[in-house]
Design an enzyme around this catalytic site. Structure first.
Site, mmCIF file in Angstrom:
data_model
loop_
_atom_site.group_PDB
_atom_site.id
_atom_site.type_symbol
_atom_site.label_atom_id
_atom_site.label_comp_id
_atom_site.label_asym_id
_atom_site.label_seq_id
_atom_site.Cartn_x
_atom_site.Cartn_y
_atom_site.Cartn_z
ATOM 1 N N GLN A 249 -25.503 23.097 -49.257
ATOM 2 C CA GLN A 249 -24.346 23.904 -48.622
ATOM 3 C C GLN A 249 -25.053 22.454 -47.295
ATOM 4 O O GLN A 249 -25.740 22.229 -46.691
ATOM 5 C CB GLN A 249 -24.792 25.096 -47.921
ATOM 6 C CG GLN A 249 -23.435 25.695 -47.091
ATOM 7 C CD GLN A 249 -22.450 26.339 -47.951
ATOM 8 O OE1 GLN A 249 -22.522 26.451 -49.384
ATOM 9 N NE2 GLN A 249 -21.357 25.895 -47.650
ATOM 10 N N LYS B 221 -20.200 32.903 -51.056
ATOM 11 C CA LYS B 221 -20.820 32.880 -52.407
ATOM 12 C C LYS B 221 -21.851 33.439 -53.646
ATOM 13 O O LYS B 221 -21.530 34.077 -54.484
ATOM 14 C CB LYS B 221 -20.991 31.225 -52.435
ATOM 15 C CG LYS B 221 -20.021 30.030 -51.852
ATOM 16 C CD LYS B 221 -20.406 28.674 -51.440
ATOM 17 C CE LYS B 221 -19.792 27.447 -51.187
ATOM 18 N NZ LYS B 221 -19.877 26.625 -51.067
ATOM 19 N N ASP C 28 -19.853 21.980 -57.215
ATOM 20 C CA ASP C 28 -19.253 21.635 -55.657
ATOM 21 C C ASP C 28 -18.027 20.293 -56.755
ATOM 22 O O ASP C 28 -16.984 20.019 -55.478
ATOM 23 C CB ASP C 28 -19.533 20.924 -55.190
ATOM 24 C CG ASP C 28 -20.644 22.062 -53.977
ATOM 25 O OD1 ASP C 28 -19.482 23.293 -53.996
ATOM 26 O OD2 ASP C 28 -21.017 21.891 -52.945
HETATM 27 N N1 GUN Z 1 -19.295 23.325 -46.377
HETATM 28 C C1 GUN Z 1 -17.820 23.765 -45.953
HETATM 29 N N2 GUN Z 1 -17.527 23.684 -47.762
HETATM 30 C C2 GUN Z 1 -18.105 23.363 -48.381
HETATM 31 C C3 GUN Z 1 -18.593 23.150 -49.972
HETATM 32 O O1 GUN Z 1 -17.802 23.473 -50.785
HETATM 33 N N3 GUN Z 1 -19.324 23.056 -50.570
HETATM 34 C C4 GUN Z 1 -20.961 22.863 -49.959
HETATM 35 N N4 GUN Z 1 -21.610 22.146 -50.959
HETATM 36 N N5 GUN Z 1 -20.323 22.463 -48.867
HETATM 37 C C5 GUN Z 1 -19.439 23.124 -47.917
#
Ligand code: GUN
Length: 293
Positions: A90, A46, A113
């Site tokens: 996350q 990211k 998200d």
């Molecule tokens: N953990 C695994 N995939 C994701 C995601 O798309 N967003 C978040 N916040 N955590 C994750």
């Protein structure tokens, strides 16, 4: 067989957002709790994508010992900080923390998200209301769009009913007038459903769940699963080697949906920033409620 190349498309999507990012100057805040090794990799991806797009990346790391109340206070600080446009927490979080309580505390306008009830609810209405849909679901739609894979009237089978992927993909398929079947781990005779699919989306987190005998010739397969095998290699939920021999289109793991989820997160961050800075009502030409009639 045509490979659904999410890696190249994600890079092109991110590059296409550079000018808008330069104009809007978004900031994405990523909140990390503890030291989950998969999360470290996802967060790194990211950060790289934000750097490529020209989005400021603000990572806030907290120890696994942080309490739920303390974490909610940190999220509220970010909610009230006008310099931050998008926030993600996350996942997974330590067992001591209730994930729904954390998601509930995120300001929906900064929920890039797309996990918040408000954004999920809007996603259910129609394509015109898909302002901040869940990033993985948006990534899957963008991947199919790019390869001109029509959805209207198609038999779409979604395997997986998570709030992050399976459920929103199912409703976004409904928004596009596909004929959708949603299956899950408890579905009896899964192959009976998957064999009908023109388009098969698999998001359960079960390595090689879908084998060649479970798909028809000419199918389009989108593999959302990311599983780490004992040898350290990543694999999806689909037996790629054998299913690809029958498929017209198939996404690989890695290099398929994973990078598209990150590109969709960047798109949501740009769109959230635009909605915050220019909160104009979008004109719609048809009522989102017309399907209620
Ligand atoms: N953990 C695994 N995939 C994701 C995601 O798309 N967003 C978040 N916040 N955590 C994750």
């Amino acid at each position: 067989m045509i490979l659904l190349d999410g890696k190249s498309l994600a890079e092109a999507m991110i590059d296409s957002m550079k000018a808008e990012a330069k104009r809007l100057k978004p900031t994405l805040c990523v909140i990390r709790v503890g030291h989950n090794s998969a999360s470290l990799v996802y967060i790194r991806n990211k950060r790289i994508a934000c750097e490529r797009a020209g989005i400021r990346f603000d990572e806030r790391d907290f120890p696994a010992s942080i309490t739920q109340a303390e974490l909610i206070r940190e999220i509220e600080n970010v909610n009230h900080d006008s310099a931050i446009n998008g926030v993600i927490v996350q996942l997974p979080l330590p067992d001591s923390i209730d994930v729904p309580a954390i998601i509930r505390s995120i300001d929906p306008i900064k929920d890039v998200d797309g996990f918040q009830a408000y954004n999920l609810g809007k996603t259910m209405l129609s394509t015109e209301f898909e302002d901040l849909p869940p990033a993985t679901a948006l990534g899957v739609m963008k991947l199919l769009d790019h390869y001109d894979i029509a959805l209207q009237g198609k038999e779409v089978v979604v395997v997986g009913n998570s709030n992050i992927a399976g459920k929103p993909i199912t409703v976004m398929m409904m928004n596009r007038s596909a004929t959708v079947t949603n299956c899950n781990r408890s579905t009896k005779n899964l192959a009976e459903h998957t064999l009908r699919a023109d388009i098969l989306i698999v998001a359960v987190g079960h390595p090689n769940l879908i084998t060649a005998t479970m798909v028809k010739k000419g199918v389009t397969v989108v593999d959302v699963g990311i599983n780490r095998m004992p040898n350290g290699k990543l694999c999806g939920d689909v037996d790629f080697e054998n299913v690809s021999k029958k498929a017209a289109f198939i996404s690989p793991v890695p290099g398929g949906v994973g990078p598209m989820t990150v590109a969709a997160l960047i798109l949501n961050t740009v769109n959230a920033t635009r909605l915050q800075k220019h909160p104009v009502q979008k004109k719609t030409h048809s009522s989102p409620y017309s399907t209620f009639a």
